[in-house]
Write an enzyme that holds these catalytic residues in place. Structure first.
Site, PDB file in Angstrom:
ATOM      1  N   ASP A  50     -22.270 -31.421 -34.256  1.00 21.30           N
ATOM      2  CA  ASP A  50     -22.092 -30.010 -34.605  1.00 21.30           C
ATOM      3  C   ASP A  50     -23.270 -29.477 -35.430  1.00 21.30           C
ATOM      4  O   ASP A  50     -23.633 -30.067 -36.450  1.00 21.30           O
ATOM      5  CB  ASP A  50     -20.810 -29.826 -35.419  1.00 21.30           C
ATOM      6  CG  ASP A  50     -19.573 -30.322 -34.690  1.00 21.30           C
ATOM      7  OD1 ASP A  50     -19.713 -31.103 -33.743  1.00 21.30           O
ATOM      8  OD2 ASP A  50     -18.465 -29.937 -35.093  1.00 21.30           O
ATOM      9  N   HIS A  52     -23.321 -25.931 -36.369  1.00 21.00           N
ATOM     10  CA  HIS A  52     -22.630 -24.982 -37.253  1.00 21.00           C
ATOM     11  C   HIS A  52     -23.573 -24.058 -38.016  1.00 21.00           C
ATOM     12  O   HIS A  52     -23.521 -23.973 -39.250  1.00 21.00           O
ATOM     13  CB  HIS A  52     -21.740 -25.741 -38.250  1.00 21.00           C
ATOM     14  CG  HIS A  52     -20.387 -26.091 -37.706  1.00 21.00           C
ATOM     15  ND1 HIS A  52     -19.562 -25.163 -37.117  1.00 21.00           N
ATOM     16  CD2 HIS A  52     -19.712 -27.267 -37.663  1.00 21.00           C
ATOM     17  CE1 HIS A  52     -18.437 -25.759 -36.725  1.00 21.00           C
ATOM     18  NE2 HIS A  52     -18.517 -27.038 -37.034  1.00 21.00           N
ATOM     19  N   ASP A  82     -20.088 -26.536 -31.066  1.00 20.75           N
ATOM     20  CA  ASP A  82     -19.959 -25.977 -32.415  1.00 20.75           C
ATOM     21  C   ASP A  82     -21.319 -25.567 -32.969  1.00 20.75           C
ATOM     22  O   ASP A  82     -21.829 -26.123 -33.942  1.00 20.75           O
ATOM     23  CB  ASP A  82     -19.250 -26.965 -33.356  1.00 20.75           C
ATOM     24  CG  ASP A  82     -17.735 -26.916 -33.203  1.00 20.75           C
ATOM     25  OD1 ASP A  82     -17.249 -26.313 -32.235  1.00 20.75           O
ATOM     26  OD2 ASP A  82     -17.041 -27.505 -34.058  1.00 20.75           O
ATOM     27  N   HIS A 115     -15.516 -24.021 -31.527  1.00 26.39           N
ATOM     28  CA  HIS A 115     -16.033 -22.809 -32.171  1.00 26.39           C
ATOM     29  C   HIS A 115     -16.730 -21.882 -31.187  1.00 26.39           C
ATOM     30  O   HIS A 115     -17.112 -20.771 -31.560  1.00 26.39           O
ATOM     31  CB  HIS A 115     -16.964 -23.173 -33.328  1.00 26.39           C
ATOM     32  CG  HIS A 115     -16.220 -23.594 -34.556  1.00 26.39           C
ATOM     33  ND1 HIS A 115     -15.986 -22.756 -35.624  1.00 26.39           N
ATOM     34  CD2 HIS A 115     -15.620 -24.768 -34.869  1.00 26.39           C
ATOM     35  CE1 HIS A 115     -15.290 -23.397 -36.548  1.00 26.39           C
ATOM     36  NE2 HIS A 115     -15.052 -24.620 -36.110  1.00 26.39           N
ATOM     37  N   HIS A 173     -17.083 -32.601 -26.766  1.00 25.43           N
ATOM     38  CA  HIS A 173     -16.973 -32.153 -28.151  1.00 25.43           C
ATOM     39  C   HIS A 173     -15.793 -32.800 -28.867  1.00 25.43           C
ATOM     40  O   HIS A 173     -15.938 -33.374 -29.938  1.00 25.43           O
ATOM     41  CB  HIS A 173     -16.827 -30.631 -28.232  1.00 25.43           C
ATOM     42  CG  HIS A 173     -16.660 -30.154 -29.644  1.00 25.43           C
ATOM     43  ND1 HIS A 173     -17.694 -30.169 -30.556  1.00 25.43           N
ATOM     44  CD2 HIS A 173     -15.580 -29.688 -30.334  1.00 25.43           C
ATOM     45  CE1 HIS A 173     -17.265 -29.734 -31.732  1.00 25.43           C
ATOM     46  NE2 HIS A 173     -15.983 -29.434 -31.621  1.00 25.43           N
ATOM     47  N   HIS A 274     -16.945 -32.929 -33.586  1.00 31.31           N
ATOM     48  CA  HIS A 274     -15.686 -32.273 -33.959  1.00 31.31           C
ATOM     49  C   HIS A 274     -15.116 -32.676 -35.318  1.00 31.31           C
ATOM     50  O   HIS A 274     -14.242 -31.989 -35.836  1.00 31.31           O
ATOM     51  CB  HIS A 274     -14.657 -32.547 -32.856  1.00 31.31           C
ATOM     52  CG  HIS A 274     -13.447 -31.663 -32.867  1.00 31.31           C
ATOM     53  ND1 HIS A 274     -13.486 -30.323 -33.187  1.00 31.31           N
ATOM     54  CD2 HIS A 274     -12.143 -31.933 -32.576  1.00 31.31           C
ATOM     55  CE1 HIS A 274     -12.270 -29.812 -33.083  1.00 31.31           C
ATOM     56  NE2 HIS A 274     -11.443 -30.765 -32.714  1.00 31.31           N
TER      57      HIS A 274
END
Length: 313
Positions: A50, A52, A82, A115, A173, A274
């Protein structure tokens, strides 16, 4: 621009950047829609967890992995989803990754995470200034910001759900989906993933999405390996699946589910993201499931008031 964003604030807050994002999404959308829902590639391959919204992570990778550029670096690049929320540079991260996909469509693979759905990246009440929709509106105003958010989500709708490296390593993911078709049918779970609609909202789904395959897609982006306590008390011993602590219909998968899936498909390992792990990588289910976390552990990604709150995903 991405290496020193503070030197390009004028452009990054401009209407021109917004127009460029819209054009970029339009071009990449077609590339993604032409890909299967599960992509197949060869090693060498780099697999990333991820991001993010953390541009610093991409800077680190650029400096240490593709310092000559992705095009001149041997191997493929697989990102496990994500890309937005939690970090403060979601728009820059999206722009960078989509640009890489546009330039190197057979080398860069962007899988979908939870996400990359409207229900999550539009949850401004929960993520506040760290939500993707907030950053779009804050940067470009309500009308244009919403258009950027919706257009980018339309691109997310077309991202593949999984990848297989060397016909041996399954990348996703969240985790392995529950079967839809008979487990003895040729292709098994991979066939189920390939049958997911090429344009899928997932959360929320479009009207055209089949319920069974919406479940497959949701399991791919939401599920987690079962903890030892879940293995003992809540995982169905017949199927190897159980309810996730995340709630909302998410599931967890245990030893039996992993064994059945790997044997059925002839794979050896599962690589997924995740979840946050302090060491960066966690190994579970008899060293057959690898969880890679990147952006979770980066500075500035701690979420307020998330202790004992399973909705802080």
């Amino acid at each position: 621009m991405f290496r020193s964003p503070h030197e390009h604030v004028g452009y990054l807050k401009s209407e021109q950047f917004a127009k460029d994002l819209l054009k970029l999404n339009k071009k990449v959308k077609g590339i993604l829609e032409d890909e299967p829902r599960c992509v197949f590639l060869q090693s060498p391959a780099y697999v990333f967890g991820d991001i993010h919204g953390n541009l610093e992570d991409l800077h680190f990778f650029s400096d240490n992995i593709w310092n000559l550029g992705m095009a001149l670096t041997a191997g493929n690049f697989v990102f496990l989803g994500d890309y937005v929320d939690r970090g403060m540079s979601c728009l820059e991260v999206v722009a960078y990754l989509l640009a890489m996909k546009l330039m190197l469509p057979q080398k860069v693979f962007l899988l979908r995470g939870n996400h990359e759905t409207r229900d999550v990246n539009g949850w401004e009440e929960h993520y506040g200034a760290r939500s993707f929709i907030y950053q779009c509106r804050d940067r470009f105003g309500d009308e244009l910001g919403y258009k950027i958010w919706e257009t980018t989500n339309s691109t997310f709708d077309r991202m593949p759900l999984a990848a297989v490296i060397d016909q041996d390593i399954f990348c996703v993911h969240g985790g392995i989906p529950r079967p839809v078709s008979d487990s003895l049918v040729e292709g098994g779970r991979i066939k189920d993933i390939l049958n997911v609609d090429k344009v899928s909202g997932i959360n929320p789904p479009y009207e055209h999405e089949d319920d069974d395959y919406q479940q497959v897609a949701s399991d791919c982006i939401w599920s987690d390996p079962a903890s030892e306590d879940q293995e003992a008390h809540s995982v169905d011993r017949r199927t190897g699946y159980g309810d996730s602590l995340r709630g909302g219909g998410a599931i967890c998968f245990g030893h039996k589910a992993v064994t059945n899936f790997l044997q059925q498909q002839g794979f050896s390992y599962i690589m997924r993201a995740h979840e946050a792990h302090a060491e960066g990588v966690a190994v579970s289910k008899g060293a057959r499931v690898f969880t890679v976390s990147v952006g979770f552990s980066s500075p500035g990604h701690a979420q307020p008031n998330c202790a004992n709150n399973n909705s802080c995903l």
